[in-house]
Design a protein around this motif. Sequence first.
Motif, PDB file in Angstrom:
ATOM      1  N   ALA A  69       0.827  -1.528  -0.013  1.00 59.80           N
ATOM      2  CA  ALA A  69       0.085  -0.342  -0.178  1.00 59.80           C
ATOM      3  C   ALA A  69       1.039   0.868   0.244  1.00 59.80           C
ATOM      4  N   TYR A  70       1.863   1.369   0.620  1.00 60.97           N
ATOM      5  CA  TYR A  70       2.866   2.616   1.104  1.00 60.97           C
ATOM      6  C   TYR A  70       3.492   2.436  -0.649  1.00 60.97           C
ATOM      7  N   GLY A  71       4.211   1.408  -1.312  1.00 59.62           N
ATOM      8  CA  GLY A  71       4.837   1.393  -2.621  1.00 59.62           C
ATOM      9  C   GLY A  71       4.245   2.434  -3.710  1.00 59.62           C
ATOM     10  N   ALA A  72       2.506   1.486  -3.136  1.00 56.42           N
ATOM     11  CA  ALA A  72       1.362   2.430  -4.362  1.00 56.42           C
ATOM     12  C   ALA A  72       1.144   3.322  -4.557  1.00 56.42           C
ATOM     13  N   ARG A  73       0.770   3.935  -3.089  1.00 52.66           N
ATOM     14  CA  ARG A  73       1.039   5.779  -2.805  1.00 52.66           C
ATOM     15  C   ARG A  73       2.378   6.071  -3.562  1.00 52.66           C
ATOM     16  N   SER A  74       3.201   5.359  -2.580  1.00 49.17           N
ATOM     17  CA  SER A  74       4.394   6.453  -3.221  1.00 49.17           C
ATOM     18  C   SER A  74       4.242   6.024  -5.009  1.00 49.17           C
ATOM     19  N   THR A  75       4.340   5.549  -5.608  1.00 47.57           N
ATOM     20  CA  THR A  75       3.909   5.444  -6.914  1.00 47.57           C
ATOM     21  C   THR A  75       2.994   6.531  -8.037  1.00 47.57           C
ATOM     22  N   ARG A  76       2.252   6.692  -7.191  1.00 50.90           N
ATOM     23  CA  ARG A  76       1.038   7.568  -7.407  1.00 50.90           C
ATOM     24  C   ARG A  76       1.218   8.578  -7.762  1.00 50.90           C
ATOM     25  N   ARG A  77       1.807   9.037  -5.942  1.00 56.11           N
ATOM     26  CA  ARG A  77       2.397   9.966  -6.056  1.00 56.11           C
ATOM     27  C   ARG A  77       3.347  11.035  -7.326  1.00 56.11           C
ATOM     28  N   GLN A  78       4.405   9.888  -6.992  1.00 56.43           N
ATOM     29  CA  GLN A  78       5.407  10.101  -8.513  1.00 56.43           C
ATOM     30  C   GLN A  78       4.628  10.454 -10.277  1.00 56.43           C
ATOM     31  N   ALA A  79       3.660   9.795 -10.008  1.00 54.54           N
ATOM     32  CA  ALA A  79       2.962   9.797 -11.058  1.00 54.54           C
ATOM     33  C   ALA A  79       1.779  10.684 -11.284  1.00 54.54           C
ATOM     34  N   GLU A  80       1.627  11.655 -10.098  1.00 50.32           N
ATOM     35  CA  GLU A  80       1.360  12.497 -10.005  1.00 50.32           C
ATOM     36  C   GLU A  80       1.930  14.031 -10.410  1.00 50.32           C
ATOM     37  N   GLU A  81       2.868  13.692 -10.234  1.00 55.16           N
ATOM     38  CA  GLU A  81       4.182  14.558 -10.315  1.00 55.16           C
ATOM     39  C   GLU A  81       4.617  14.869 -11.181  1.00 55.16           C
ATOM     40  N   ASP A  82       5.150  13.604 -11.506  1.00 61.45           N
ATOM     41  CA  ASP A  82       5.177  14.081 -13.264  1.00 61.45           C
ATOM     42  C   ASP A  82       4.296  14.625 -14.209  1.00 61.45           C
ATOM     43  N   ARG A  83       2.930  14.036 -13.929  1.00 62.58           N
ATOM     44  CA  ARG A  83       2.142  15.245 -14.923  1.00 62.58           C
ATOM     45  C   ARG A  83       1.519  16.517 -14.375  1.00 62.58           C
ATOM     46  N   ARG A  84       1.972  16.497 -14.161  1.00 62.85           N
ATOM     47  CA  ARG A  84       2.111  18.045 -13.095  1.00 62.85           C
ATOM     48  C   ARG A  84       3.392  18.462 -14.083  1.00 62.85           C
ATOM     49  N   GLN A  85       3.592  18.167 -14.585  1.00 60.63           N
ATOM     50  CA  GLN A  85       5.385  18.164 -14.872  1.00 60.63           C
ATOM     51  C   GLN A  85       5.300  19.218 -16.638  1.00 60.63           C
ATOM     52  N   GLU A  87       2.387  18.776 -17.712  1.00 59.00           N
ATOM     53  CA  GLU A  87       1.325  19.834 -18.077  1.00 59.00           C
ATOM     54  C   GLU A  87       2.046  21.107 -17.916  1.00 59.00           C
ATOM     55  N   ARG A  88       3.038  21.470 -16.685  1.00 57.66           N
ATOM     56  CA  ARG A  88       3.699  22.867 -17.061  1.00 57.66           C
ATOM     57  C   ARG A  88       4.823  22.609 -18.192  1.00 57.66           C
ATOM     58  N   GLN A  89       4.847  22.412 -18.199  1.00 61.32           N
ATOM     59  CA  GLN A  89       5.730  21.914 -19.820  1.00 61.32           C
ATOM     60  C   GLN A  89       5.316  22.347 -20.783  1.00 61.32           C
ATOM     61  N   ARG A  90       4.281  21.390 -20.730  1.00 55.54           N
ATOM     62  CA  ARG A  90       2.662  22.351 -22.442  1.00 55.54           C
ATOM     63  C   ARG A  90       2.794  23.522 -21.947  1.00 55.54           C
ATOM     64  N   ARG A  91       2.701  23.926 -21.042  1.00 50.28           N
ATOM     65  CA  ARG A  91       1.979  25.442 -20.934  1.00 50.28           C
ATOM     66  C   ARG A  91       2.861  26.715 -21.399  1.00 50.28           C
ATOM     67  N   LYS A  92       4.004  25.783 -20.905  1.00 50.54           N
ATOM     68  CA  LYS A  92       4.712  26.990 -21.182  1.00 50.54           C
ATOM     69  C   LYS A  92       5.830  26.760 -22.673  1.00 50.54           C
ATOM     70  N   GLU A  93       5.268  25.604 -22.925  1.00 50.15           N
ATOM     71  CA  GLU A  93       6.032  25.988 -24.516  1.00 50.15           C
ATOM     72  C   GLU A  93       4.055  26.751 -25.703  1.00 50.15           C
ATOM     73  N   GLN A  94       2.977  26.859 -24.715  1.00 47.30           N
ATOM     74  CA  GLN A  94       1.740  27.270 -25.267  1.00 47.30           C
ATOM     75  C   GLN A  94       2.424  28.654 -25.119  1.00 47.30           C
ATOM     76  N   TRP A  95       2.323  29.093 -23.918  1.00 52.91           N
ATOM     77  CA  TRP A  95       3.067  30.328 -23.301  1.00 52.91           C
ATOM     78  C   TRP A  95       3.995  31.040 -24.348  1.00 52.91           C
ATOM     79  N   TRP A  96       4.811  30.674 -24.840  1.00 52.97           N
ATOM     80  CA  TRP A  96       6.192  31.182 -25.273  1.00 52.97           C
ATOM     81  C   TRP A  96       5.787  30.855 -26.697  1.00 52.97           C
ATOM     82  N   ALA A  97       4.727  30.405 -27.838  1.00 48.95           N
ATOM     83  CA  ALA A  97       3.924  29.847 -28.605  1.00 48.95           C
ATOM     84  C   ALA A  97       3.421  31.058 -29.190  1.00 48.95           C
TER      85      ALA A  97
END
Length: 167
Positions: A69-85, A87-97
Amino acid sequence: MARSVDELGDRRAIAVLSAALGVVVGLIAGGLAVALLGDALAWSTFLTSAGFGGAAAVAAALIAFAAAAYGARSTRRQAEEDRRQLERQRRKEQWWARAEWALTEVARGGGSAVIGLGVLEALGRSEWADQHEADIIAAATEFALTAEAHSTAEPDRGRMGSGGDDG
């Protein structure tokens, strides 16, 4: 909301680990009590009984569940953080365009420059504009306004000079 769910999961994992540890400690304490009281046959019988094997299996299962359960939560947190990163990269690219488009409009001059400056102003207020981007927008805006001031001032000086020569 996500933080409270994670905290609840952490508390649940701690409770499961505590229960498993309690079972193991209870078994050891019970075994020691029997051994200290001198009843070696009871100790031997208990350690080879199905009850001890079942209790040990339950304790091992609880520990394995808590770790999974701890490993699954840790993996989920990392996946959410990766998704946020991402999304931030995509938004920055749109901003620069958008900024590139606006800078091109400013460089064209005329009515396009006004639109470009308006877009740059809006981009500067965007949550995606960091200090670096704000500096670029400020420099482009200042350059465009200075260039516009020079371009409007030069024809006036030319007219004034030719008007002075005629009179």
